[in-house]
Write an enzyme that holds these catalytic residues in place. Structure first.
Site, mmCIF file in Angstrom:
data_model
loop_
_atom_site.group_PDB
_atom_site.id
_atom_site.type_symbol
_atom_site.label_atom_id
_atom_site.label_comp_id
_atom_site.label_asym_id
_atom_site.label_seq_id
_atom_site.Cartn_x
_atom_site.Cartn_y
_atom_site.Cartn_z
ATOM 1 N N SER A 41 0.846 -1.198 0.000
ATOM 2 C CA SER A 41 0.000 0.000 0.000
ATOM 3 C C SER A 41 0.875 1.239 0.000
ATOM 4 C CB SER A 41 -0.895 0.020 1.248
ATOM 5 O OG SER A 41 -1.535 1.281 1.351
ATOM 6 N N TYR A 71 -2.348 -0.291 10.777
ATOM 7 C CA TYR A 71 -2.406 -0.673 9.354
ATOM 8 C C TYR A 71 -1.161 -0.175 8.625
ATOM 9 C CZ TYR A 71 -4.152 -1.054 4.517
ATOM 10 O OH TYR A 71 -4.308 -1.359 3.186
HETATM 11 N N1 LIG Z 1 -8.503 -1.023 -1.872
HETATM 12 C C1 LIG Z 1 -7.521 -0.177 -1.662
HETATM 13 O O1 LIG Z 1 -7.653 1.021 -1.778
HETATM 14 C C2 LIG Z 1 -6.176 -0.678 -1.277
HETATM 15 C C3 LIG Z 1 -5.123 0.223 -1.234
HETATM 16 C C4 LIG Z 1 -3.864 -0.220 -0.863
HETATM 17 C C5 LIG Z 1 -3.692 -1.533 -0.528
HETATM 18 N N2 LIG Z 1 -4.736 -2.396 -0.576
HETATM 19 C C6 LIG Z 1 -4.487 -3.777 -0.199
HETATM 20 O O2 LIG Z 1 -4.969 -4.627 -1.234
HETATM 21 C C7 LIG Z 1 -5.362 -5.857 -0.679
HETATM 22 C C8 LIG Z 1 -6.763 -6.207 -1.196
HETATM 23 O O3 LIG Z 1 -7.679 -5.234 -0.805
HETATM 24 P P1 LIG Z 1 -9.116 -5.027 -1.465
HETATM 25 O O4 LIG Z 1 -9.324 -3.607 -1.624
HETATM 26 O O5 LIG Z 1 -9.262 -5.893 -2.638
HETATM 27 O O6 LIG Z 1 -10.042 -5.523 -0.261
HETATM 28 P P2 LIG Z 1 -11.117 -6.654 -0.191
HETATM 29 O O7 LIG Z 1 -11.634 -6.613 1.208
HETATM 30 O O8 LIG Z 1 -12.112 -6.520 -1.256
HETATM 31 O O9 LIG Z 1 -10.280 -7.959 -0.405
HETATM 32 C C9 LIG Z 1 -9.498 -8.524 0.605
HETATM 33 C C10 LIG Z 1 -9.886 -9.971 0.733
HETATM 34 O O10 LIG Z 1 -9.059 -10.570 1.718
HETATM 35 C C11 LIG Z 1 -9.861 -11.438 2.445
HETATM 36 N N3 LIG Z 1 -9.305 -11.698 3.769
HETATM 37 C C12 LIG Z 1 -9.395 -10.954 4.880
HETATM 38 N N4 LIG Z 1 -8.796 -11.584 5.889
HETATM 39 C C13 LIG Z 1 -8.313 -12.744 5.409
HETATM 40 C C14 LIG Z 1 -7.614 -13.817 5.993
HETATM 41 N N5 LIG Z 1 -7.280 -13.843 7.265
HETATM 42 N N6 LIG Z 1 -7.278 -14.857 5.196
HETATM 43 C C15 LIG Z 1 -7.617 -14.858 3.909
HETATM 44 N N7 LIG Z 1 -8.301 -13.865 3.325
HETATM 45 C C16 LIG Z 1 -8.642 -12.823 4.078
HETATM 46 C C17 LIG Z 1 -11.197 -10.773 2.524
HETATM 47 O O11 LIG Z 1 -12.236 -11.699 2.788
HETATM 48 C C18 LIG Z 1 -11.316 -10.150 1.154
HETATM 49 O O12 LIG Z 1 -12.025 -10.969 0.258
HETATM 50 C C19 LIG Z 1 -5.270 -5.682 0.834
HETATM 51 O O13 LIG Z 1 -4.056 -6.211 1.296
HETATM 52 C C20 LIG Z 1 -5.244 -4.194 1.016
HETATM 53 O O14 LIG Z 1 -4.607 -3.798 2.190
HETATM 54 C C21 LIG Z 1 -5.976 -1.980 -0.925
#
Ligand SMILES: NC(=O)c1ccc[n+]([C@@H]2O[C@H](COP(=O)([O-])OP(=O)(O)OC[C@H]3O[C@@H](n4cnc5c(N)ncnc54)[C@H](O)[C@@H]3O)[C@@H](O)[C@H]2O)c1
Ligand SMILES: [Zn+2]
Length: 705
Positions: A582, A595
């Site tokens: 991130s 976080y």
């Molecule tokens: N969306 C954003 O703006 C953004 C920005 C920077 C980083 N990220 C990172 O990208 C990644 C994906 O985020 P996203 O936006 O797609 O969110 P999302 O919530 O849609 O997807 C994350 C998935 O991880 C799963 N998850 C949570 N805990 C878990 C566990 N213990 N074991 C297995 N799966 C688990 C959730 O059920 C979910 O389906 C994350 O690591 C997030 O920190 C997202």
């Protein structure tokens, strides 16, 4: 119309009402019959066999009626045959080819001439078997590769058995490579025996026919049923099947466990030239063969029907392992396997050198396709999952053929030179050359954690679109079920496998990787994408919040990378770890202590892993997204409210707020992050590791220094 008979070894699927809809449409009935025949693998192997009918059609130039043959064209499977899979040819022209035929050494040139006989310009390319159907004068013809018939056709006394079993009503033509000349031989056999209802082709398969689609169907079923009944009555009669059992199978769970431990190393060896995808089967039919006394005698003989060995290579590799061996002793395992693979490659090149002709294509990959592990099961490896699965199906067909032939007489395989002439046939080579080029990630196995989520699912889809097979997983059962449904519809069952994986639980990690390996043979690309987010001011952050974030983001990435690297090292093919971190790993904002610091830990852990795994050619790279709001569960919850509060705006204002904050004024989508992942593994950045790629529309504060 004849009354439906009772069949035990073949399925009678003819439905009067469905057939009635095709009344007067012989081509429709041909397709209907073909689909029924292709639906039962006991009748013919996948893609094997062909069917035809001859009908009167108006000549488009003169309007006068002329006889046209519709026959399955090159490639395709009877079970799914459609009109577009047929070739339609003028019968008078096909028969006229006999006059210009120059003899067997020139028979391959006749294939190009079939194109001059085409009636329907939408025809599929006429197959090599066209002449076999054309020279027999019957309205409807089935040519199939049923295990039960091939067992007789590949038995040492096949001709005599056929003669006795059918009282002379089935003719016999000795093994000969399919082509124009074999068509003439079939006709000669019929001329000598005008009353026959079919012809057995030595080491190959069966021809049967009828005046109508239904009569042909019934004739085919009856003949195959009779062959199968005869075999059944002979199993174990003079001696036990395959000489009796030599060793016992492990339990189903133990077999799977062994397969999971072993497959990555096997995959490494067979992927010496091209990365292969694996398939594991431990059906009763396979176990009966690999656990038997006769395995040592029969396996090296190789398969008989050309369809079989084209898919499975001339013979399998019997692994020099015992079911009780400890497969976790990596060095001793390599000591056993390495010479076995070297031996197989040597055997294959010797076969090539001995049999090659002046104009033969260059030797193909000398690694085995089928690998047998007594007590455990059969592994098959090929360029993609479907091909590996089908190779296993074909070897299972070959096992049934050997079983039948040995029960009634003695199994004979094709002479090596005949096998070579088929395998390296110039027409076969031309077919291979016409195959579409593989996609960039063909042969790659990908596991993306949290792939039911917004970004993870987009990454998994991108990888699948680029040719990889993927293991989709999540700890959210409901989300995973709908992602699985989506993948099935979009990519089909061979492109993916799915299962629960909680990145904080070693037990589910073990199971998920085990499932991935048993489904595909190993893993090449691991993407750490699972995540949650909690945004709170320092004073409100609980210890539980802290632990949860660190468990999922940091420990999760650590455990998954550790497990992925273990499998990659066994394969010895390098690999990729991609970590979705991130912007917050680099930029400090309010209300983000746990976080943000966990993301920073993920980033540094990535660099540490890159430094450590480089020697194994495992690359570790980072993609830093920011503000990917679409489809994100993270953004659906309190996080959005927390961020909005931190910036003093409403939740609805967030997307525009984030876009405006970027240098490019762009909204970031999950697909953008997926494209960045593909950039790392698609082939152009193979010499980069420990890198960070920002996908955030340009945030100056997040520039990597
Ligand atoms: N969306 C954003 O703006 C953004 C920005 C920077 C980083 N990220 C990172 O990208 C990644 C994906 O985020 P996203 O936006 O797609 O969110 P999302 O919530 O849609 O997807 C994350 C998935 O991880 C799963 N998850 C949570 N805990 C878990 C566990 N213990 N074991 C297995 N799966 C688990 C959730 O059920 C979910 O389906 C994350 O690591 C997030 O920190 C997202
Ligand atoms: Zn055939």
């Amino acid at each position: 119309m004849a009354v439906a008979k009772q069949f035990k070894h073949v399925s009678y699927l003819w439905d009067e009402n469905t057939a009635a809809a095709f009344k007067g449409d012989e081509v429709g009935l041909l397709i209907y019959r073909s689909n029924l025949l292709g639906a039962d693998l006991r009748l013919t192997n996948y893609g094997g066999g062909n069917t035809s009918c001859k009908v009167q059609m108006p000549d488009p130039l003169t309007g006068t009626k002329t006889e046209v043959m519709y026959v399955k064209g090159s490639g395709g499977d009877l079970g799914t045959l459609k009109k577009s899979g047929l070739a339609a040819l003028y019968m008078d022209r096909l028969l006229a080819l006999k006059k210009i035929y120059r003899g067997i050494e020139h028979e391959d040139e006749m294939v190009a001439l079939f194109n001059h006989c085409i009636y329907d310009l939408q025809s599929k390319a006429p197959s090599i078997d066209t002449a076999l159907h054309a020279f027999l004068p019957f309205k409807h013809i089935d040519h199939l590769h049923p295990d039960a018939a091939i067992a007789i056709a590949a038995a040492r006394d096949g001709e005599k058995i056929t003669q006795e079993l059918f009282n002379g009503s089935i003719g016999w033509v000795e093994w000969q490579r399919p082509g124009f000349d074999l068509g003439l031989k079939l006709k000669a056999c019929l001329d000598e025996n005008p009353k026959i209802r079919g012809i057995m082709l030595g080491s190959h398969g069966l021809f049967t026919w009828g005046d109508t689609a239904y009569e042909s169907y019934i004739n085919t079923l009856e003949v195959i049923e009779q062959c199968a009944t005869y075999l059944e009555n002979n199993f174990g009669k003079t001696r036990p099947v395959f000489g009796g059992r030599k060793i016992n199978s492990l339990s189903p769970e133990e077999r799977k466990e062994k397969a999971a431990v072993l497959m990555p190393m096997l995959r490494g060896y067979v992927s010496e030239h091209n990365r292969m995808i694996g398939h594991f089967s431990d059906s009763d039919a396979v176990l009966e063969f690999i656990n038997s006394r006769d395995l040592e005698k029969l396996a090296p003989m190789g398969t008989s029907c050309p369809d079989h060995f084209l898919r499975t290579k001339i013979s399998p590799l019997v692994l020099p392992l015992a079911a009780a061996d400890d497969l976790n002793l990596i060095d001793s395992l390599r000591d056993k396997l390495k010479p076995a693979f070297e031996g197989y490659r040597k055997m294959y090149s010797a076969y090539y050198e001995q049999c090659k002709h002046a104009d033969s294509p260059a030797m193909r990959d000398p690694n085995p396709v089928i690998l047998l592990f007594p007590g455990v099961g059969m592994f098959s490896f090929a360029k993609d999952k479907a091909t590996a699965r089908i190779a296993a199906e074909f070897y299972t067909n070959a096992i049934q053929v050997m079983k039948g032939a040995e029960a009634i007489s003695a199994y004979t395989s094709l002479p090596r030179q005949e096998a070579f002439n088929i395998e390296y046939w110039l027409l076969e080579e031309a077919k291979l050359q016409r195959m579409p080029k593989p996609k960039p990630l063909t042969g790659r196995i990908v596991l993306v954690t949290g792939s039911a989520g917004g970004i993870g699912k987009a990454i998994a889809k991108k990888m699948a679109q680029e040719g990889a097979v993927v293991f989709i997983n999540d700890n959210d059962e409901g989300r995973l079920a709908s992602a699985t449904q989506e993948f099935r519809q979009q990519f089909g069952k061979d492109a993916f496998e799915s299962g629960i994986l909680d990145v904080t639980s070693n037990a589910t990690i073990h199971h998920a990787f085990q499932k991935t390996v048993v489904a595909f043979g190993g893993v090449d690309i691991v993407v750490n994408c699972a995540g949650i987010s909690i945004s709170k001011p320092l004073e409100e952050h609980t210890e539980a919040d802290w632990d949860k974030l660190y468990d999922i983001l940091v420990k999760g990435q650590f455990l998954i990378t550790q497990k992925g690297a273990e499998i990659m090292r066994k394969q010895n093919l390098g690999g990729d770890v991609l970590n979705i971190v991130s912007k917050n790993a680099l930029v400090s904002g309010p209300n983000n202590a746990a976080y943000g610091s966990a993301k920073a830990a993920q980033l540094h852990l990535s660099r540490l892993n890159a430094a450590e795994l480089g020697k194994d050619h495992i690359r570790v790279n980072v993609v830093n997204p920011d503000a990917v709001i679409s489809d994100s569960k993270i953004w659906a919850g309190e996080w959005a409210a927390g961020r909005a509060k931190a910036y003093g705006i409403t939740v609805e204002e967030l997307p525009a707020y984030y876009a405006k904050r970027t240098l490019l004024n762009e909204v970031i989508l999950p697909e953008d992050v997926a494209n960045a992942c593909f950039a790392f593994v698609g082939g152009l950045l193979n010499k980069s590791t420990g890198n960070v790629l920002n996908v955030d529309g340009g945030v100056a504060a997040a520039f990597v220094r």
